[in-house]
Design a protein around this motif. Structure first.
Motif, PDB file in Angstrom:
ATOM      1  N   LEU A   1       0.827  -1.206   0.000  1.00 50.87           N
ATOM      2  CA  LEU A   1       0.000   0.000   0.000  1.00 50.87           C
ATOM      3  C   LEU A   1       0.868   1.266   0.000  1.00 50.87           C
ATOM      4  O   LEU A   1       0.531   2.261  -0.656  1.00 50.87           O
ATOM      5  N   LYS A   2       1.967   1.220   0.723  1.00 48.06           N
ATOM      6  CA  LYS A   2       2.889   2.365   0.750  1.00 48.06           C
ATOM      7  C   LYS A   2       3.421   2.639  -0.652  1.00 48.06           C
ATOM      8  O   LYS A   2       3.493   3.795  -1.089  1.00 48.06           O
ATOM      9  N   LYS A   3       3.825   1.579  -1.362  1.00 47.51           N
ATOM     10  CA  LYS A   3       4.330   1.746  -2.717  1.00 47.51           C
ATOM     11  C   LYS A   3       3.272   2.317  -3.660  1.00 47.51           C
ATOM     12  O   LYS A   3       3.600   3.003  -4.640  1.00 47.51           O
ATOM     13  N   LEU A   4       2.021   2.044  -3.361  1.00 49.03           N
ATOM     14  CA  LEU A   4       0.915   2.541  -4.187  1.00 49.03           C
ATOM     15  C   LEU A   4       0.429   3.919  -3.741  1.00 49.03           C
ATOM     16  O   LEU A   4      -0.587   4.406  -4.237  1.00 49.03           O
ATOM     17  N   HIS A   5       1.152   4.502  -2.766  1.00 48.09           N
ATOM     18  CA  HIS A   5       0.818   5.829  -2.229  1.00 48.09           C
ATOM     19  C   HIS A   5      -0.563   5.856  -1.566  1.00 48.09           C
ATOM     20  O   HIS A   5      -1.246   6.873  -1.573  1.00 48.09           O
ATOM     21  N   ARG A   6      -0.927   4.724  -0.991  1.00 46.57           N
ATOM     22  CA  ARG A   6      -2.181   4.626  -0.239  1.00 46.57           C
ATOM     23  C   ARG A   6      -1.831   4.636   1.251  1.00 46.57           C
ATOM     24  O   ARG A   6      -2.039   3.686   1.976  1.00 46.57           O
TER      25      ARG A   6
ATOM     26  N   PHE B   1       8.015   3.067  10.974  1.00 44.56           N
ATOM     27  CA  PHE B   1       7.286   2.862   9.716  1.00 44.56           C
ATOM     28  C   PHE B   1       6.059   3.780   9.673  1.00 44.56           C
ATOM     29  O   PHE B   1       5.771   4.417   8.653  1.00 44.56           O
ATOM     30  N   LEU B   2       5.356   3.853  10.770  1.00 42.76           N
ATOM     31  CA  LEU B   2       4.173   4.715  10.860  1.00 42.76           C
ATOM     32  C   LEU B   2       4.543   6.176  10.647  1.00 42.76           C
ATOM     33  O   LEU B   2       3.832   6.911   9.948  1.00 42.76           O
ATOM     34  N   LYS B   3       5.659   6.565  11.200  1.00 37.77           N
ATOM     35  CA  LYS B   3       6.123   7.954  11.047  1.00 37.77           C
ATOM     36  C   LYS B   3       6.391   8.269   9.564  1.00 37.77           C
ATOM     37  O   LYS B   3       6.024   9.347   9.062  1.00 37.77           O
ATOM     38  N   LYS B   4       7.037   7.325   8.868  1.00 36.40           N
ATOM     39  CA  LYS B   4       7.306   7.515   7.444  1.00 36.40           C
ATOM     40  C   LYS B   4       6.010   7.617   6.635  1.00 36.40           C
ATOM     41  O   LYS B   4       5.900   8.436   5.716  1.00 36.40           O
ATOM     42  N   LEU B   5       5.028   6.814   7.009  1.00 39.37           N
ATOM     43  CA  LEU B   5       3.743   6.851   6.320  1.00 39.37           C
ATOM     44  C   LEU B   5       3.044   8.192   6.524  1.00 39.37           C
ATOM     45  O   LEU B   5       2.441   8.742   5.599  1.00 39.37           O
ATOM     46  N   LYS B   6       3.140   8.693   7.720  1.00 39.10           N
ATOM     47  CA  LYS B   6       2.536  10.011   8.018  1.00 39.10           C
ATOM     48  C   LYS B   6       3.222  11.110   7.202  1.00 39.10           C
ATOM     49  O   LYS B   6       2.566  12.021   6.696  1.00 39.10           O
ATOM     50  N   GLU B   7       4.534  10.993   7.062  1.00 43.44           N
ATOM     51  CA  GLU B   7       5.270  11.966   6.277  1.00 43.44           C
ATOM     52  C   GLU B   7       4.889  11.876   4.798  1.00 43.44           C
ATOM     53  O   GLU B   7       4.746  12.884   4.105  1.00 43.44           O
ATOM     54  N   ASP B   8       4.703  10.641   4.320  1.00 49.01           N
ATOM     55  CA  ASP B   8       4.303  10.446   2.922  1.00 49.01           C
ATOM     56  C   ASP B   8       2.905  10.991   2.650  1.00 49.01           C
ATOM     57  O   ASP B   8       2.604  11.444   1.553  1.00 49.01           O
TER      58      ASP B   8
END
Length: 214
Positions: A164-169, A205-212
């Motif tokens: 999902l991260k790779k798909l920008h979701r 990982f969660l922090k990176k997702l929030k930044e993305d």
């Protein structure tokens, strides 16, 4: 019934005047069952059928194993396209009751799509197939009312979040990671995936997702 036995029965019926005298198929069938189809013949036929099924099962299992090994070799060689073709064949020959084997094949397929081919939609599809199989196979162990996740499901959810991260979701991925953080049994082994499931690494990982997601 094999070919010779069938011919023998047909030949006997052609000479049987009583059989020829019946006008309805129901009467003919009843007569044949009563006079010609003995318990020994039934036992023999059942035995032949079971042996044929056993041979087919063995053949399918062997082919599934061969294609799985072929896929592993091509994955090691980083030849994703050929590995994927072998995995599809392995799935084709995997018997319906072999759910755990199918789970392993779909996880391998996820790796091929994700690492070798960079096809993240397909990787997400493969991991969702894995989740569906696991939930059908052991619904009582994949999650509980207390929110504790089975270690296998925690692993698979983490992989889903990476796709999902790779798909920008990012929002969907964050929900999964938050669930993993809230879970109280993500495992204590020292495998690479288990290390990623540790609370500190999940929070990173969660922090990176929030930044993305910003």
């Amino acid at each position: 019934m094999d070919y010779s036995a069938r011919n023998e029965l047909v030949s006997s019926l052609q000479k049987d005047a009583t059989f020829a005298s019946f006008s309805s198929n129901v009467d003919r069938v009843s007569y044949v069952l009563e006079k010609y189809i003995t318990s020994e013949r039934i036992h023999h036929q059942v035995k032949e059928n079971l042996e044929a099924v056993a041979k087919k099962v063995t053949k399918c299992s062997h082919k599934a194993d061969c294609f799985t090994q072929e896929a592993k070799l091509h994955m090691t060689a980083k030849d994703g396209t050929v590995a994927l073709a072998a995995l599809r064949k392995a799935l084709l020959y995997t018997l319906p009751g072999k759910a755990i084997q199918k789970v392993k094949l779909y996880l391998m397929m996820f790796q091929v799509y994700f690492k070798h081919l960079a096809k993240y939609e397909e990787a997400l599809w493969a991991i969702e197939q894995t989740m569906e199989l696991l939930q059908k196979q052991q619904p009582e162990t994949t999650s509980t009312s207390e929110g504790t996740l089975d270690s296998k499901m925690a692993h698979i959810l983490y992989l889903k979040a990476t796709a999902l991260k790779k798909l920008h979701r990012s929002e969907e991925a964050m929900q999964i990671v938050q669930r993993l953080i809230a879970s109280r049994s993500t495992g204590t082994s020292q495998t690479p995936i288990a290390k990623k499931l540790k609370q500190t690494n999940l929070k990173k990982f969660l922090k990176k997702l929030k930044e993305d997601g910003k």
